[in-house]
Every structure is written in structure tokens, then in C-alpha cells.
Design a protein around this motif. Structure first.
Motif, short mmCIF file in Angstrom:
data_model
loop_
_atom_site.label_atom_id
_atom_site.label_comp_id
_atom_site.label_asym_id
_atom_site.label_seq_id
_atom_site.Cartn_x
_atom_site.Cartn_y
_atom_site.Cartn_z
N GLY A 51 13.88 -20.26 35.89
CA GLY A 51 12.63 -19.62 36.30
C GLY A 51 12.77 -18.12 36.50
O GLY A 51 11.82 -17.36 36.25
N LEU A 52 13.94 -17.67 36.93
CA LEU A 52 14.17 -16.25 37.15
C LEU A 52 14.40 -15.49 35.85
O LEU A 52 14.19 -14.29 35.78
N PHE A 53 14.86 -16.20 34.82
CA PHE A 53 15.12 -15.55 33.53
C PHE A 53 13.89 -15.52 32.64
O PHE A 53 13.87 -14.80 31.64
N MET A 82 24.22 -9.69 32.06
CA MET A 82 25.43 -9.85 32.88
C MET A 82 25.28 -11.00 33.86
O MET A 82 26.28 -11.66 34.21
N ALA A 83 24.06 -11.30 34.28
CA ALA A 83 23.84 -12.41 35.21
C ALA A 83 24.29 -13.73 34.60
O ALA A 83 24.90 -14.56 35.28
N GLU A 94 18.90 -14.10 41.22
CA GLU A 94 17.97 -12.99 41.44
C GLU A 94 18.71 -11.72 41.77
O GLU A 94 18.40 -10.63 41.25
N TYR A 95 19.75 -11.83 42.59
CA TYR A 95 20.56 -10.66 42.94
C TYR A 95 21.28 -10.11 41.69
O TYR A 95 21.27 -8.89 41.44
N SER A 131 27.40 -17.06 26.67
CA SER A 131 26.95 -16.57 25.36
C SER A 131 25.46 -16.24 25.34
O SER A 131 25.00 -15.50 24.45
N LEU A 132 24.68 -16.74 26.30
CA LEU A 132 23.26 -16.38 26.38
C LEU A 132 23.08 -14.88 26.64
O LEU A 132 22.01 -14.33 26.38
N SER A 133 24.11 -14.23 27.12
CA SER A 133 24.03 -12.78 27.35
C SER A 133 23.94 -12.00 26.04
O SER A 133 23.59 -10.82 26.05
N GLN A 134 24.25 -12.66 24.93
CA GLN A 134 24.27 -11.97 23.64
C GLN A 134 22.97 -12.13 22.85
O GLN A 134 22.90 -11.73 21.69
#
Length: 425
Positions: A37-39, A173-174, A163-164, A98-101
Motif C-alpha cells: 500500500g505504501l509503494f 532503496m526501501a 514508510e520511513y 530486484s524490485l528496486s531496479q
């Protein structure tokens, strides 16, 4: 003379490390669900994607889990839990990171979530439930509650943590930090302490094979065959009830942050509201676990799931006040958080452990189907009506139906009386 079975206290003294390891492992498997939900907003904003598309990641996993869960249930019966869970957790760390990419390509999005689905099959609730059910008898309900509290811990703390991380480091990066920090702890604990009834039975099976005797599944205990389970009315009730409650509650969990922001709650406050809900979920699992060990599960499950309907009504209040929002989330955390515990306990109670891995693998297919359908339907409802209200009304009615199905279950089969027989009476 047969040896007396250990008491619940003796089981917990002997296997508390297993509970801790399994709880940590299970908590990591729901980190991505609890934080999706935060993404949704930052990914949608960066790539111009609809909420339906961003919600589809979990649905891709659910579709593949629906198709292949029975197969992985067979693997549990043949290989045990440890040989699936530990490699699965390690792969999950890599895939979440890998979702960071992501670069805006929908094909990349679908590919990563397809890879995630494989890791989910190796680490889903079937694995951890089978581990507990293979080890505990007298204290099975409470043991399941403790292990599955791992998901409540993740639901309580992941939103604040994510969230932080998103606010300070950005959403890319999260994903990396979430995967590495939480996943490392889970893997280490499972490497050390994930040694359950399947591992004990493996040693016995290996000894039998060494002596030239035939050996089949790891657990040589009474219960239904898969064919018998498919014709059992009680298991059908459990299956349908599970599918319904998973659809509505996972849809609520995944879209919880957008639902709260729609009624005027800012994102940071909405993330904080997840803490009391998660803590209520832990209390629910422990209390429900004790109740399952002392009272008929049809009453415990029916009442617990039925109460969940109140959370949908409270969120529908016009300009919902803080007390209503917190109460709704705590009710959903308490009652809805026990759904995996209930289906795991009920499946073992009504099917026995003879082919539990395969039978619960079929249940896991329905869990996956509901988990995948719920977020997409909730996102679709919002995209069509620009409001979550129709979905909340549907959730209210469907939770009541799910509770009614559990109330109609009959008494447990007496599997203890079937020890030493080839099939249940």
C-alpha cells in the motif's frame, strides 16, 4: 503398551525454538504484502501506472500459487519443510531487492513478480502450518497462533518501517533494505532451529529404507487421502469460507493506506495506525490458539470471522473519526489475522495428517486465489467509482457468509482412534 502422548507444556519446552524460527520465516513472507500500500502511490506517480496495475504484482503471485500450491504440497509430504523453506527465503530476499531496479517496463514488473511467485510457493503458509502440525498435537492451536503471529508482527511494523525508508531513502532503496534486513534474520533462525516432525520422521524413514523396508510419505499417520478429502463436505465448507475471507481481508490490507487517505488520514498517520492493528492481530492469534485447543473450532472460527464484518462498517462511517478507524483496524487485525491459523487447524482436524501437505496445498490454492483477487478487485472498484465504499459494503456481507459456513461444521473425526488402521472410519 503405547507411550503416553506429551502434554502441551512438554511440547512447548521441547520445540520452542522451532516456533521462533517458523514465526520469523513466516513474518518475512508477508513483508511485501504488508508494505504494498505504501509503494502504490510512488510507483504510480513515477511510471504513470494505474492502481490496478500496481496492485497486480500480488495477484500474479496469487495466480501462480493457486495453480502450483498442490504440487508444492506433494513436495512437503515427500521432502519435508526445511528443504523448501530455507532456499525459498534466500530467493525471496533477492527477488524483493530486484524490485528496486524497475524502469517503467510492465514486462519487467510481470517478470519480477513471476519470479517472486516461485519463492512464495516455497515459503507460503502451507510450509509453516505443516511444520507446526507435524510437531504439535496437544498444543497445536496455540503453537499455530504463535507461529502465524509472525505475519501480525510484519503487518504491525512493516508499514512504519517501509514508510520511513521510502521517505528517507526513496522507494527503490526501501525494497533493498526491507529484503536484506528482515530476510537475513529469518534465514539464520531457520538454518539453526527449523527442525520439525518431518525431520524426525525423515530419520525414521531413512532407517527403514536402510533396512530394506518400503517407505512412502514422511508422516505415517492416519487421515484422509486426497481423493477422500475432495469429497468431504466439511473440507468444502472450510475451503469456500477461506476463499471468501481471504478475498475481502487481503483486499483491505493491501489498500488500507489508500482507503485511509481517501477518508482524510495522511500517509504517515495511516502507517502508524497499522501498529495497534498488528498488535491486536498477535493477541487474536494467541487467544484464538488457546480457544482452539479447548473449544470446537467451528464456534471459535465463526465468531471470530463474523466480528470482522464490523471493521468494514466502521470504515464506512461518514468522516470516520479516529476512534472508529483505529477500532476498525484493530478488529480486522484481531479477527482477520486468525484466518490462516483457523484454516490450518481446521484442515488438520478434519483431514488428519496422512496427506496434509497435499490437502493443505489445495487449500493454499484457494488462499492464493482470494489473496490475488482481493487487491485487484479493490483497485478496480476504486478505478471505476473513484471510491472504496462499494468494496467495503461487499466486504461486510461476505465476511458474514464466511462465518456462517464455519458455524455449520460438524464434530471433528477421531483420528486418535484410527492409529494403526489404513484409512479413517
Amino acid at each position: 503398551m503405547a507411550e503416553s502422548s506429551p502434554t502441551a507444556a512438554e511440547e512447548f519446552r521441547q520445540h520452542w525454538k522451532l516456533i521462533l524460527a517458523a514465526a520469523a520465516g513466516f513474518s518475512f513472507t508477508v513483508v511485501i504484502t504488508s508494505s504494498t500500500g505504501l509503494f502504490i502511490a510512488p510507483i504510480s506517480d513515477e511510471f504513470g501506472w494505474s492502481r490496478t496495475l500496481v496492485s497486480s504484482g500480488i495477484s500474479i503471485t496469487a495466480i501462480l500459487t493457486f495453480v502450483f500450491s498442490p504440487l508444492f504440497g506433494v513436495f512437503i509430504d515427500k521432502w519435508g519443510v526445511r528443504r523448501l523453506a530455507i532456499p525459498g527465503l534466500a530467493l525471496m530476499v533477492c527477488v524483493i531487492a530486484s524490485l528496486s531496479q524497475l524502469d517503467g517496463s510492465t514486462w519487467m514488473w510481470f517478470t519480477i513478480w513471476t519470479a517472486y511467485a516461485v519463492t512464495a510457493l516455497m515459503t507460503k503458509s502451507t510450509v509453516w502450518t505443516a511444520s507446526v502440525n507435524s510437531t504439535f498435537k496437544a498444543g497445536r492451536g496455540l503453537a499455530l497462533g504463535l507461529v502465524l503471529s509472525g505475519s501480525a508482527l510484519a503487518q504491525a511494523f512493516t508499514p512504519m518501517y517501509a514508510e520511513y525508508l521510502i521517505r528517507v531513502y526513496g522507494w527503490r532503496m526501501a525494497f533493498i533494505v526491507l529484503a536484506v534486513t528482515w530476510g537475513t534474520v529469518a534465514i539464520l533462525l531457520c538454518l539453526l532451529w527449523l527442525k520439525d516432525g518431518y525431520e524426525i520422521s525423515r530419520k525414521m524413514r531413512d532407517a527403514a529404507q536402510a533396512a530394506g523396508r518400503a517407505a512412502g510419505t514422511l508422516l505415517d499417520v492416519p487421515g484422509l487421502s486426497v481423493r477422500e478429502a475432495m469429497r468431504d463436505p466439511a473440507l468444502w465448507r472450510i475451503a469456500i469460507s477461506t476463499f471468501i475471507i481471504m478475498t475481502v481481508t487481503i483486499g483491505l490490507v493491501v489498500h488500507q493506506i489508500p482507503i485511509l487517505t481517501e477518508i482524510g488520514v495522511d500517509r504517515r498517520t495511516a502507517a502508524l495506525y497499522a501498529l495497534p492493528a498488528g498488535l491486536a492481530g498477535i493477541a487474536g492469534k494467541l487467544i484464538t490458539g488457546w480457544l482452539l485447543d479447548h473449544f470446537p473450532a467451528r464456534w471459535v472460527g465463526g465468531l471470530t470471522i463474523g466480528v470482522t464484518s464490523l471493521s468494514f462498517l466502521l470504515l464506512l462511517l461518514p468522516h470516520a473519526p479516529t476512534w472508529a478507524i483505529v477500532t476498525a483496524l484493530m478488529i480486522n487485525g484481531y479477527a482477520g489475522g486468525t484466518k490462516l491459523q483457523l484454516v490450518g487447524f481446521l484442515t488438520a482436524a478434519y483431514s488428519g495428517m496422512r496427506q496434509f501437505g497435499t490437502i493443505f496445498g489445495i487449500m493454499a490454492s484457494l488462499i492464493a486465489a482470494g489473496s490475488g483477487l482481493g487487491p485487484v478487485v479493490a483497485g478496480l472498484i476504486y478505478d471505476i467509482w473513484q471510491s472504496y465504499a462499494p468494496g467495503l459494503w461487499g466486504g461486510f456481507l461476505l465476511t458474514l457468509l464466511s462465518a456462517i459456513l464455519l458455524f455449520g461444521l460438524g464434530p471433528y473425526p477421531d483420528w486418535a482412534a484410527e492409529e494403526g488402521t489404513a484409512a479413517p472410519a
